[in-house]
Design a protein around this motif. Structure first.
Motif, short mmCIF file in Angstrom:
data_model
loop_
_atom_site.label_atom_id
_atom_site.label_comp_id
_atom_site.label_asym_id
_atom_site.label_seq_id
_atom_site.Cartn_x
_atom_site.Cartn_y
_atom_site.Cartn_z
N VAL A 1 42.07 31.40 47.40
CA VAL A 1 40.89 31.26 46.63
C VAL A 1 39.63 32.13 46.91
CG1 VAL A 1 39.04 29.30 45.86
CG2 VAL A 1 41.70 28.86 46.08
N ALA A 2 39.45 32.37 48.07
CA ALA A 2 38.23 33.09 48.51
C ALA A 2 38.42 34.40 47.94
CB ALA A 2 37.97 33.18 49.84
N ARG A 3 39.50 35.15 48.14
CA ARG A 3 39.73 36.48 47.49
C ARG A 3 39.39 36.38 46.07
NH1 ARG A 3 42.40 40.22 51.09
NH2 ARG A 3 43.50 41.19 49.33
N VAL A 4 39.98 35.79 45.39
CA VAL A 4 40.09 35.51 43.93
C VAL A 4 38.56 35.46 43.53
CG1 VAL A 4 40.83 34.65 41.65
CG2 VAL A 4 42.49 35.25 43.51
N ARG A 5 38.04 34.65 43.98
CA ARG A 5 36.74 34.38 43.54
C ARG A 5 35.75 35.39 43.92
NH1 ARG A 5 35.27 29.78 46.51
NH2 ARG A 5 35.54 28.32 44.70
N ALA A 6 35.89 36.24 44.92
CA ALA A 6 35.06 37.29 45.31
C ALA A 6 35.34 38.31 44.19
CB ALA A 6 35.52 37.92 46.48
N VAL A 7 36.44 38.45 43.60
CA VAL A 7 36.65 39.57 42.47
C VAL A 7 35.85 39.06 41.24
CG1 VAL A 7 38.41 40.92 41.18
CG2 VAL A 7 39.00 40.49 43.49
N ARG A 8 36.13 37.96 40.81
CA ARG A 8 35.44 37.01 39.80
C ARG A 8 34.06 37.37 40.01
NH1 ARG A 8 38.40 37.48 35.40
NH2 ARG A 8 40.06 35.97 35.06
N ASP A 9 33.60 37.03 41.26
CA ASP A 9 31.98 37.36 41.37
C ASP A 9 31.67 38.84 40.99
OD1 ASP A 9 31.72 34.89 42.19
OD2 ASP A 9 31.59 35.53 44.66
N VAL A 10 32.42 39.85 41.06
CA VAL A 10 32.36 41.13 40.56
C VAL A 10 32.37 41.30 39.16
CG1 VAL A 10 32.80 43.59 40.87
CG2 VAL A 10 32.69 42.22 42.93
N ILE A 11 33.51 40.85 38.66
CA ILE A 11 33.86 41.35 37.28
C ILE A 11 33.61 40.20 36.37
CG2 ILE A 11 35.71 42.69 38.31
CD1 ILE A 11 37.84 40.65 37.15
N GLY A 12 33.16 39.11 36.64
CA GLY A 12 33.03 37.97 35.80
C GLY A 12 34.25 37.29 34.94
N TYR A 13 34.18 36.75 33.77
CA TYR A 13 35.47 36.43 33.16
C TYR A 13 35.86 36.82 31.81
CZ TYR A 13 35.80 32.61 36.62
OH TYR A 13 35.86 32.01 37.79
N ASP A 14 34.96 37.90 31.60
CA ASP A 14 35.37 38.54 30.04
C ASP A 14 36.23 39.83 30.61
OD1 ASP A 14 33.62 37.02 28.82
OD2 ASP A 14 31.92 38.23 28.89
N VAL A 15 36.37 39.93 32.14
CA VAL A 15 37.52 41.03 32.11
C VAL A 15 38.71 40.21 32.90
CG1 VAL A 15 38.16 42.82 33.80
CG2 VAL A 15 35.75 42.86 32.74
N ASP A 16 39.93 40.74 32.14
CA ASP A 16 41.28 39.94 32.79
C ASP A 16 41.44 40.42 33.98
OD1 ASP A 16 41.68 38.38 30.55
OD2 ASP A 16 42.30 40.05 29.35
N LEU A 17 42.14 39.18 34.85
CA LEU A 17 42.65 39.68 36.26
C LEU A 17 43.84 39.16 36.34
CD1 LEU A 17 41.74 40.39 39.18
CD2 LEU A 17 40.86 38.09 39.48
N MET A 18 44.92 40.06 36.77
CA MET A 18 46.24 39.78 37.29
C MET A 18 46.41 39.64 38.88
SD MET A 18 45.87 41.74 34.57
CE MET A 18 46.55 42.20 33.01
N TYR A 19 47.38 38.92 39.23
CA TYR A 19 47.80 38.51 40.44
C TYR A 19 49.05 38.61 40.90
CZ TYR A 19 46.64 35.90 44.78
OH TYR A 19 46.51 35.56 46.05
N ASP A 20 49.44 40.15 41.68
CA ASP A 20 50.75 40.25 41.89
C ASP A 20 51.27 39.70 43.36
OD1 ASP A 20 53.28 41.49 42.22
OD2 ASP A 20 52.69 43.47 41.56
N VAL A 21 52.17 39.01 43.39
CA VAL A 21 52.63 38.16 44.45
C VAL A 21 53.78 39.23 45.21
CG1 VAL A 21 53.43 36.31 45.82
CG2 VAL A 21 51.85 36.04 43.91
N ASN A 22 54.38 40.08 44.55
CA ASN A 22 55.64 40.76 44.98
C ASN A 22 56.66 39.74 45.69
OD1 ASN A 22 53.08 43.38 45.13
ND2 ASN A 22 54.90 43.63 44.45
N GLN A 23 56.92 38.83 44.99
CA GLN A 23 58.22 37.94 45.63
C GLN A 23 57.90 37.15 46.77
OE1 GLN A 23 62.26 39.62 44.84
NE2 GLN A 23 61.16 41.71 44.82
N THR A 24 56.67 37.41 47.33
CA THR A 24 56.60 36.86 49.01
C THR A 24 56.34 35.43 49.10
OG1 THR A 24 54.11 37.56 48.74
CG2 THR A 24 55.81 38.90 49.48
N TRP A 25 56.44 34.56 47.91
CA TRP A 25 56.29 33.13 48.14
C TRP A 25 57.68 32.16 47.88
CZ3 TRP A 25 51.27 32.54 44.44
CH2 TRP A 25 49.95 32.81 45.33
#
Ligand SMILES: [Mg+2]
Length: 363
Positions: free
Chosen positions: A179-203
């Protein structure tokens, strides 16, 4: 029209090494280019890549041998050419290196078809649009939050309106860290820019549901490959449990496993790796298959060519803007308002940059 020769060259493309990844073989990307020549003077170029150095020569050899098998064939008969490559080589396939190698030839053949007809590929393949959304995929890779925030700033500055991040190094740590990592990116880009999250099969599926729920307030555009590629049942459970769309498919070869993902409702968006499909010829069929399920399609790597495929189809979603191979070519599409604007140049519109070839060619 007949294919008269196929030349193969290997280039080592320099890559930016993300901080924290210095011990990996990030610094060069082996790229194999096929130049297919015809008796009309029209020639087409196509390329493919491998992320590992180890089998670069084997892949180049395979591209060359597949190319030789097409000498004398009419490149406008794309299905005949692909069948001639895939069927006799089936003993060393299906899938794997065979498809990755066939992709370079198949792209070159479609480049020839486009040049022969005087049409750009995006229009020849369907022409749904001439500008297609793209997301930045390489700048937000990093171990620490500061690095990914600076990557997000750089992606915005470069003109992207969508970008992709990955989980931190401890993929089984606390959900609060994700959550902290994603929030940190949202703090920079806001919510008008789309954000993808790639787990690469690791969960595991339960981990994906646990962390995916914690990330739901951040309005991710998609969560990608949350669990093992062959765990269709687990992935379908994730897709059912989460509000955020699940995107997957890049790891699969050929059409049948992608059909299974669609049938099981294990994907909201289908990511197709056209190298693993064997090129543009097979991509078209996968895209139509996804359309029948109402599933939008995203591309994986090699944006300079695959942007044509996503632009061409009615269910084209977005292109992965991974810049690794672009330095080898002139004639790249322009990035305007977060979209790649495709040109009127026939074929894929790319030409090898002679200076880059001189610098980067190794065989
Ligand atoms: Mg991925």
């Amino acid at each position: 029209m007949k294919i008269t020769s196929v030349e193969v060259l290997t280039a080592m493309m320099p890559r930016a090494v993300p901080r924290g990844y210095e011990n990996r073989r990030w610094e060069e990307l082996p790229t194999i280019v096929a130049i297919v020549r015809t008796d009309t003077g029209i020639e087409g170029i196509g390329h493919t890549i491998t992320l590992n150095h180890e089998f670069t020569r084997s892949l180049a050899t395979m591209v060359g041998e597949l190319g030789e098998s097409l000498i004398g064939l009419d490149p406008r008969r794309t299905e005949q050419c692909l069948g001639k490559m895939l069927y006799p080589a089936n003993w060393v396939g299906p899938g794997g290196m065979l498809n990755i190698a066939a992709c370079a030839i198949d792209i070159a053949i479609w480049d020839i078809v486009g040049k022969d007809l005087g049409q750009p590929l995006w229009r020849l393949l369907g022409g749904a649009t001439d500008r297609v959304r793209v997301y930045e995929s390489g700048m937000l890779i990093g171990v620490d939050i500061d690095t990914i925030q600076r990557g997000a700033e750089a992606a915005l500055k470069a003109g992207y309106r969508a970008m992709k991040m990955r989980p931190g190094p401890d993929r089984h740590g606390r959900a609060a860290d994700a959550v902290a990592r994603v929030r940190a990116v949202r703090d920079v880009i806001g919510y008008d820019v789309d954000l993808m999250y790639d787990v690469n099969q690791t969960w595991t599926p339960s981990r994906a549901i646990q962390v995916g729920r914690a990330l739901e307030p951040f309005e991710l555009f998609w969560i990608e490959d949350p669990t093992l590629m062959h765990d269709v049942v687990g992935q379908a459970a994730i897709a059912r449990a989460l509000d955020v769309p699940v995107c997957a498919g890049e790891y699969h070869y050929d059409m049948p496993p992608l059909l299974k993902l669609l049938e099981a409702r294990a994907v909201d968006y289908l990511m197709v790796d056209m190298m693993r499909m064997g090129g543009i010829t097979q991509f078209r069929k996968v895209a139509a298959m996804a359309e029948a399920f109402g599933v939008p399609v995203a591309s994986h790597l090699i944006p300079e060519v695959f942007c044509h495929c996503i632009a061409a189809i009615p269910n084209g979603l977005i292109v992965e803007g991974m810049p690794w191979t672009q330095g080898l070519f002139c004639g790249l599409p322009d990035l305007v308002d977060g979209k790649l604007v495709l040109s009127e140049r026939p074929g894929h519109g790319l030409e090898l940059d002679p200076d880059a070839v001189r610098r980067l060619r190794v065989s």
